[in-house]
Write an enzyme that holds these catalytic residues in place. Sequence first.
Site, mmCIF file in Angstrom:
data_model
loop_
_atom_site.group_PDB
_atom_site.id
_atom_site.type_symbol
_atom_site.label_atom_id
_atom_site.label_comp_id
_atom_site.label_asym_id
_atom_site.label_seq_id
_atom_site.Cartn_x
_atom_site.Cartn_y
_atom_site.Cartn_z
ATOM 1 N N CYS A 2 0.858 -1.175 0.000
ATOM 2 C CA CYS A 2 0.000 0.000 0.000
ATOM 3 C C CYS A 2 0.897 1.228 0.000
ATOM 4 O O CYS A 2 2.071 1.146 0.331
ATOM 5 C CB CYS A 2 -0.863 0.011 1.250
ATOM 6 S SG CYS A 2 -1.714 -1.537 1.521
ATOM 7 N N ARG A 27 1.862 1.339 -6.315
ATOM 8 C CA ARG A 27 2.190 0.367 -5.262
ATOM 9 C C ARG A 27 0.996 -0.517 -4.926
ATOM 10 O O ARG A 27 1.151 -1.660 -4.520
ATOM 11 C CB ARG A 27 2.619 1.107 -3.997
ATOM 12 C CG ARG A 27 3.947 1.795 -4.112
ATOM 13 C CD ARG A 27 4.283 2.452 -2.803
ATOM 14 N NE ARG A 27 4.522 1.463 -1.769
ATOM 15 C CZ ARG A 27 5.701 1.198 -1.246
ATOM 16 N NH1 ARG A 27 6.745 1.850 -1.654
ATOM 17 N NH2 ARG A 27 5.836 0.290 -0.307
ATOM 18 N N TRP A 73 -3.686 -2.059 -1.333
ATOM 19 C CA TRP A 73 -3.638 -3.356 -2.007
ATOM 20 C C TRP A 73 -4.116 -4.345 -0.950
ATOM 21 O O TRP A 73 -3.446 -4.588 0.041
ATOM 22 C CB TRP A 73 -2.203 -3.667 -2.435
ATOM 23 C CG TRP A 73 -2.048 -4.920 -3.231
ATOM 24 C CD1 TRP A 73 -2.197 -5.057 -4.574
ATOM 25 C CD2 TRP A 73 -1.704 -6.215 -2.731
ATOM 26 N NE1 TRP A 73 -1.966 -6.355 -4.945
ATOM 27 C CE2 TRP A 73 -1.661 -7.091 -3.845
ATOM 28 C CE3 TRP A 73 -1.419 -6.728 -1.468
ATOM 29 C CZ2 TRP A 73 -1.348 -8.442 -3.731
ATOM 30 C CZ3 TRP A 73 -1.113 -8.077 -1.348
ATOM 31 C CH2 TRP A 73 -1.080 -8.916 -2.470
ATOM 32 N N ASN A 99 0.285 0.156 6.428
ATOM 33 C CA ASN A 99 0.835 -0.731 5.415
ATOM 34 C C ASN A 99 1.459 -1.899 6.156
ATOM 35 O O ASN A 99 2.313 -1.693 7.006
ATOM 36 C CB ASN A 99 1.899 0.063 4.625
ATOM 37 C CG ASN A 99 2.516 -0.752 3.508
ATOM 38 O OD1 ASN A 99 2.064 -1.841 3.215
ATOM 39 N ND2 ASN A 99 3.545 -0.193 2.892
ATOM 40 N N GLY A 100 1.016 -3.120 5.893
ATOM 41 C CA GLY A 100 1.569 -4.282 6.593
ATOM 42 C C GLY A 100 0.449 -5.195 7.044
ATOM 43 O O GLY A 100 -0.687 -5.091 6.580
ATOM 44 N N GLU A 482 11.035 -15.419 -17.633
ATOM 45 C CA GLU A 482 10.687 -13.998 -17.558
ATOM 46 C C GLU A 482 9.608 -13.661 -18.598
ATOM 47 O O GLU A 482 8.650 -12.936 -18.304
ATOM 48 C CB GLU A 482 11.949 -13.148 -17.775
ATOM 49 C CG GLU A 482 11.730 -11.639 -17.818
ATOM 50 C CD GLU A 482 11.194 -11.040 -16.529
ATOM 51 O OE1 GLU A 482 11.045 -11.749 -15.518
ATOM 52 O OE2 GLU A 482 10.885 -9.826 -16.546
ATOM 53 N N LYS A 486 5.988 -12.206 -17.546
ATOM 54 C CA LYS A 486 5.494 -10.911 -18.063
ATOM 55 C C LYS A 486 4.157 -11.100 -18.748
ATOM 56 O O LYS A 486 3.221 -10.343 -18.528
ATOM 57 C CB LYS A 486 6.464 -10.338 -19.082
ATOM 58 C CG LYS A 486 7.584 -9.441 -18.794
ATOM 59 C CD LYS A 486 7.666 -8.454 -17.742
ATOM 60 C CE LYS A 486 7.661 -8.930 -16.322
ATOM 61 N NZ LYS A 486 8.833 -8.616 -15.578
ATOM 62 N N GLU A 489 1.300 -11.868 -16.266
ATOM 63 C CA GLU A 489 0.986 -10.730 -15.400
ATOM 64 C C GLU A 489 0.107 -9.695 -16.093
ATOM 65 O O GLU A 489 -0.828 -9.181 -15.497
ATOM 66 C CB GLU A 489 2.276 -10.016 -14.961
ATOM 67 C CG GLU A 489 3.036 -10.714 -13.879
ATOM 68 C CD GLU A 489 4.295 -9.948 -13.515
ATOM 69 O OE1 GLU A 489 4.439 -9.566 -12.349
ATOM 70 O OE2 GLU A 489 5.153 -9.725 -14.396
ATOM 71 N N HIS A 505 9.665 -34.609 -21.796
ATOM 72 C CA HIS A 505 9.462 -35.409 -20.580
ATOM 73 C C HIS A 505 8.085 -35.174 -19.966
ATOM 74 O O HIS A 505 7.871 -35.511 -18.805
ATOM 75 C CB HIS A 505 10.567 -35.111 -19.560
ATOM 76 C CG HIS A 505 11.930 -35.530 -20.022
ATOM 77 N ND1 HIS A 505 12.276 -36.835 -20.277
ATOM 78 C CD2 HIS A 505 13.032 -34.797 -20.347
ATOM 79 C CE1 HIS A 505 13.526 -36.902 -20.701
ATOM 80 N NE2 HIS A 505 14.002 -35.664 -20.761
ATOM 81 N N LYS A 602 3.291 -3.043 -6.891
ATOM 82 C CA LYS A 602 4.681 -2.853 -7.302
ATOM 83 C C LYS A 602 5.662 -3.330 -6.255
ATOM 84 O O LYS A 602 6.704 -3.878 -6.563
ATOM 85 C CB LYS A 602 4.911 -1.367 -7.602
ATOM 86 C CG LYS A 602 6.296 -1.043 -8.113
ATOM 87 C CD LYS A 602 6.533 -1.660 -9.465
ATOM 88 C CE LYS A 602 7.915 -1.405 -10.021
ATOM 89 N NZ LYS A 602 8.208 -2.373 -11.106
HETATM 90 C C1 F6R Z 1 7.362 -9.000 -12.114
HETATM 91 C C2 F6R Z 1 7.624 -8.199 -10.944
HETATM 92 C C3 F6R Z 1 7.737 -8.885 -9.631
HETATM 93 C C4 F6R Z 1 8.944 -8.342 -8.858
HETATM 94 C C5 F6R Z 1 9.012 -8.959 -7.456
HETATM 95 C C6 F6R Z 1 10.231 -8.480 -6.691
HETATM 96 O O1 F6R Z 1 7.181 -8.208 -13.242
HETATM 97 O O2 F6R Z 1 7.764 -7.013 -11.033
HETATM 98 O O3 F6R Z 1 7.845 -10.269 -9.785
HETATM 99 O O4 F6R Z 1 10.094 -8.636 -9.586
HETATM 100 O O5 F6R Z 1 7.870 -8.631 -6.741
HETATM 101 O O6 F6R Z 1 10.236 -7.091 -6.560
HETATM 102 P P1 F6R Z 1 11.545 -6.301 -6.201
HETATM 103 O O7 F6R Z 1 12.479 -6.405 -7.350
HETATM 104 O O8 F6R Z 1 11.091 -4.903 -5.935
HETATM 105 O O9 F6R Z 1 12.144 -6.961 -4.984
#
Ligand code: F6R
Length: 607
Positions: A2, A27, A73, A99-100, A482, A486, A489, A505, A602
């Site tokens: 949050c 966030r 969030w 937040n938490g 990756e 992406k 997501e 396999h 984020k």
């Molecule tokens: C994927 C993404 C997340 C972050 C993960 C770690 O696109 O953004 O998987 O990579 O939450 O976040 P950080 O790098 O901030 O520790």
Amino acid sequence: MCGIVGYVGSRHAMPVLLEGLGRLEYRGYDSAGIALQRKGKFDLFKKAGRLDVLRGTLPKRNAATCGIGHTRWATHGEPSDLNAHPHVESSGAITIVHNGIVENAGALRDFLRERGHTFASETDTEVLAALIAEEFLLDTDLTASIRRAVSRVAGTYGIVVMHKDVPGLMVAARNGSPVVVGIGENEMFVASDIAAIAPFTRQIIYLEDGEIATLSAKHHEIQDFQATITNRPTSTIDVDTTLASKGDHEHFTLKEIIEQPDAIRRTLSGRLDERFKTAHFGGLNLDAKDLMAFKRIKILGCGSAYISGSIGASMIERLARIPTDAESAAEFRYRNPIIDPQTLYLAVSQSGETYDTLTAVQEIQRKGGTVLGIVNVVGSSIARQCGAGMYLHAGPEIAVVSTKTFACTLCAFALLALYIGRMRDVSPAEGAEVIRALNELPQQIQNLVERSDEFKQIAEKYAQYQRAYFIGRCEGFGLAREGALKLKEVSYIHAEAYPASELKHGPLALIDEQTPTFAIVPDDDLLAKNLSTLAEIKTRKGPVVAMGQSEVLATQVDDYIQVPGSHPLTDPILLLIPLQFIAYYTALARGCDVDQPRNLAKSVTVE
Ligand code: F6R
């Protein structure tokens, strides 16, 4: 997850809070709210949905000069108007943003109900508000009340609290969730992230875990949970706030993909040593002797940061020939890991706030291990906890999914591989080759960025499929992970990554004309093996999009993306670019909110 912001001073608080929340919305974004302190009461506005929904309900003007705001969030309780923050305790005395997660919220709620408190929401936060109100009955010192209240709380929190009877005062506390105080000219700010206060002041103090900040327009005081004053000088932040705006771009995601050449230039800046054909770093705090003493390297991170670590591990092993592996920080911290003094640990995090990564770092340090941070956000919790490491300097990344910071992290690993490699067996000539490739990288990425229409067409062709495979070998498998992450997501297509070698396999059973495969196929000594895998897929009528350097691919697959080859250490970064564009344009074609995908945030500051 949050975002929190607070203001006290002589300006109208509402626009300051809204500006801050706008900068924090990435966030968490399922609801938002503000509480303004005015004439012994709170004006409270909160709404489920994006910040714009809240904006639509606000009065044009509000004279309050003290207030707090939150963008949420959801963890406890669905996104709704009632569950949105700020929360006001049932007597109306206290308002709070949080937040938490309060782990003992259930037990505390029962206790507080007996004391006559009622709860309007399903959140753990409301319990905190009631607990502080209860303590405030004992004396009228808000800071002391919060100190006593948090001593009964198990869990994590960054909170900001106001009391209706103490005008012009905000009190913030931190345990596990980031809180930063901004000091202005006769005004104070508080936030979960410097982005929210950077437009107003550059003078900041990061709260440490176990600290409380008492803030009025003209004064700030920081103390720990034992009431010892811990005031310290401010730090000056250097944030280019314009970098955090979309400019002319339709989405932050697109902007951040496009600005990768510059971001990478910044990661490389000042770190290439042409004389000795190596890299250098200002902040590792380890000399060559220390580094040579390590027998292994272990890389930790979550999500894309973990995936970047798995590619980084291959890069380091490939060049520096030191055993290196990557593990999810969340898995690592819960399995009582053996910490080896001869292992160098690297913690990777864009935000520097990911709770699982932070606690993994603390676990390593507690057991006497050495851990360096590879972090984007300067002064973030992981950077400070590590105390040494490397900043990415990618600039603010606002879109929820990581793009430019992933590329910059791979660059950081290439630099590290070069640095450690040159201490070991890598010759100056080999070092010079890596430096050449790194120097060429920004322009090569620029060339790929300019081919975005080609990637868009491919994305649109496959956008309506419901599932996809991503395959590759070695670093290519990391890229497949990756690419799949992406795509799922941002477009909500079920995308799964597999090592190309593993397909036969089991997963081959799912290949049919409705299941496209995105294959990472560099022109390396595994090319022939990769071509066999692609033939197996084509035999089962699976559509294939391949990206690589070999023209042979063009005749074997449905769509071929030619990506220039340069050096094994930089090729993964080039192959990454089409994958990013494909995810972006697929999301667009499916009408998804690419910058703020559903259910995500984020910065994951909860467990
Ligand atoms: C994927 C993404 C997340 C972050 C993960 C770690 O696109 O953004 O998987 O990579 O939450 O976040 P950080 O790098 O901030 O520790």
